[in-house]
Design an enzyme around this catalytic site. Sequence first.
Site, short mmCIF file in Angstrom:
data_model
loop_
_atom_site.label_atom_id
_atom_site.label_comp_id
_atom_site.label_asym_id
_atom_site.label_seq_id
_atom_site.Cartn_x
_atom_site.Cartn_y
_atom_site.Cartn_z
N ARG A 379 -52.53 -13.18 2.68
CA ARG A 379 -51.26 -12.94 3.38
C ARG A 379 -51.59 -12.76 4.86
O ARG A 379 -52.50 -12.02 5.21
CB ARG A 379 -50.56 -11.68 2.86
CG ARG A 379 -50.23 -11.70 1.38
CD ARG A 379 -49.39 -10.49 1.02
NE ARG A 379 -49.32 -10.29 -0.41
CZ ARG A 379 -48.52 -10.95 -1.24
NH1 ARG A 379 -47.71 -11.87 -0.74
NH2 ARG A 379 -48.51 -10.72 -2.53
N ARG A 409 -47.92 -14.30 -3.90
CA ARG A 409 -46.50 -14.12 -4.20
C ARG A 409 -45.71 -13.67 -2.98
O ARG A 409 -46.04 -12.71 -2.31
CB ARG A 409 -46.32 -13.09 -5.32
CG ARG A 409 -44.87 -12.97 -5.80
CD ARG A 409 -44.74 -11.90 -6.86
NE ARG A 409 -45.56 -12.20 -8.01
CZ ARG A 409 -46.43 -11.34 -8.53
NH1 ARG A 409 -46.60 -10.16 -7.99
NH2 ARG A 409 -47.13 -11.67 -9.60
N HIS A 439 -58.38 -13.65 -3.90
CA HIS A 439 -57.84 -12.42 -3.31
C HIS A 439 -58.87 -11.75 -2.40
O HIS A 439 -58.58 -10.73 -1.78
CB HIS A 439 -57.42 -11.47 -4.45
CG HIS A 439 -56.58 -10.32 -4.00
ND1 HIS A 439 -57.00 -9.01 -4.11
CD2 HIS A 439 -55.34 -10.27 -3.44
CE1 HIS A 439 -56.06 -8.20 -3.65
NE2 HIS A 439 -55.04 -8.94 -3.24
N TYR A 472 -50.56 -0.60 6.94
CA TYR A 472 -51.35 -0.43 5.72
C TYR A 472 -52.68 0.21 6.08
O TYR A 472 -53.32 -0.16 7.05
CB TYR A 472 -51.64 -1.78 5.06
CG TYR A 472 -50.47 -2.43 4.36
CD1 TYR A 472 -49.16 -2.11 4.67
CD2 TYR A 472 -50.69 -3.40 3.38
CE1 TYR A 472 -48.10 -2.74 4.03
CE2 TYR A 472 -49.64 -4.03 2.74
CZ TYR A 472 -48.34 -3.70 3.07
OH TYR A 472 -47.30 -4.31 2.44
#
Length: 697
Positions: A379, A409, A439, A472
């Site tokens: 992402r 997603r 990932h 984050y």
Amino acid sequence: MAAVRTKKRTAAAADRLINRELSFLDYDARLLELAGDRDLPLLERVFFFGTFSQMLDEFFMVRIAGLTGQAAAGVTVRSPDGRTPQEAIVAARARVLELYKEQAEMWSKELVPALAAEGIVVSRVDELSDAERVELVEIFERDIFPVLTPLAVGPGQPFPYISALSISLAVFAKDPETGEERFARVKVPEGLPRFLPVGNEGRLVPLEQVLTDFLPSLFPGMEILERSLFRVTRDADLEVSDEADDLLEAVELELRRARFGEVTRLEVSASMSHSLRERLQQGLRVADDLVYPISGTLDLADVLELMRLDRPDLKNEPWLPVARPPLAGLEAGEQFAAIRAGDIIVHHPYDSFAQSFESFLNASAIDPDVIALKSTVYRTGDDTPLVPALIEAAELGKQSVCLVEIKARGDERRNIEWSRALEQAGVHVVYGFPSMKIHAKTTLVVRREPGGLRRYVHLGTGNYNNVTARAYEDFGLFTADEDIAADVADLFNYLTGFGRPARFRKLLVAPFTLRQRLLDEIATVSEASRSGRKARIRIKVNGLTHVEVIDALYGASEAGVKIDILCRGVCSLRPGLPGLSENIRVRSVLGRFLEHSRVFMFDAADHSSFYMGSADLMPRNLDHRVEVVTPIEDVVIQAEVAATFDALMADTASSWELAGDGTWKRVRPKKEDERPRSAQSVLMRRARRRVSLARAR
């Protein structure tokens, strides 16, 4: 007898494990609880309130979508906690209805009055003054009416397609001359603010209320018998075939299909009549157990719009990430020298992403001695420097490689667009595997130096996204360790080429070695405890659901190992159960920053192993994705990571502790006159102190 044995196994599973779906809803409930915390600034409460709704939407788009698909296919295989798909749906529905009730009451009785007291007045149309009403008429005629499209159902007019997550008005209208009645749907426009500012007194009118009030203008000459709001959620999980020859094309096809995915939730106003609800259910082919009556306002995720209001007095004091020593202010060549001198850790958002990873990346792209730059994209933000840096490297003749996970997603379209831009610029783009997401968060730089080629690596716990890096919490490690760099190079070659992965020297890589290596570490600590030596396990993850790992932790607890787990979200492990998990403590910390890093610490006798990486302790991460977890070998960095963990465990401002019965209890200061201790505030102060000390030197 077989049936009896099955029942016993099911009961044992329920006693040992918490249902994943219910644990997710408990996580969402903790967000809602923060929205009710009057010690927080008002708009920060609104943020948690809106995030609660966003998370609930995702729950239905993914988790309930999967369960309803299994139930429709007749799947009766039980989940690890012993539930069939249909049983899980029933239990989740009951919990969601409870949360909807809490949410509606909090909005109407707490947040709306509190906002009004601060001059942010969420109003009904009938509460407007005459002057405000005149202004609203102008707004409707100029900005709203031209984009409205009423869709009636009747002969030659089939039931319309209802897009996901959009609010609509369901209407019963009658022709007074013929007596004919028709059902119609009017979509609330999505390109306009959900809360329309009207007048000069801070009034905000929900868009759907404006549409409802002016509805007769869309049906001239007709009698409006009933009008009521509804909202549809659809299956948003992509299913890409393992045999897809062109992964990019397959994902694009799935994205088009997902627009028309099966309905997984129908939210309707609680006041909607039975006949109107029945008409909707028939048109959408929705069973009763997927219908959720809502008292009050639908789709409260849109309250996040209020965060854009210029009201700093109602928000947290802004946090400006600091430049991390020793990287701060270094020129390109000096950065490489600093990394050669020893591993460097950065901790976002306390440390600046721009002045650490982005600076390293940009320096690598233009450094004439760098001959190769390789990175992963899972992402990333719209204004990410990652893509321009890879393009610039390619244009300068360097080998530029990007592993793009186009199945991430929610970011599929964006990643497809990035990948095409990269390919057009000459970057080597690889899309990974149809059945396995990449990932891992890794970047590899190959540089020509006097002693020969040297590789530099960045390994992270979070995405290369400059937007989320400010919200984050994540760790990033810069290293020139030859074994780790060689492992990363081998991993890139495996993912871009053809062949079996090599034996990794230091890295723990899923789905190959990570799960077993973590189990081995747990076993080593357990053995140390049985021998009466030092034994401790500390884990920080976003989710813990892998049954084999949970069983290993239960075994370690039985061996006397003290285990502390920070699990922000879903946790299937039951702590504190006598004879099973009495030595395990589980906490969840929420706050202004999303706790996102994954850290694993194992103390056995006189040896300690520290790791950080991209993987949670869930089946998808350990068995079905490419994940990278790296050892942390520098003792100074180990001490910082451990101190961060300890600060979070000591949080009494926004943390919860999990009980063996599956309930979460808010952690409060032990003394009534003691102020709550915010771990994230502690870490902000530590970051500032590091900078001050570095300047003093």
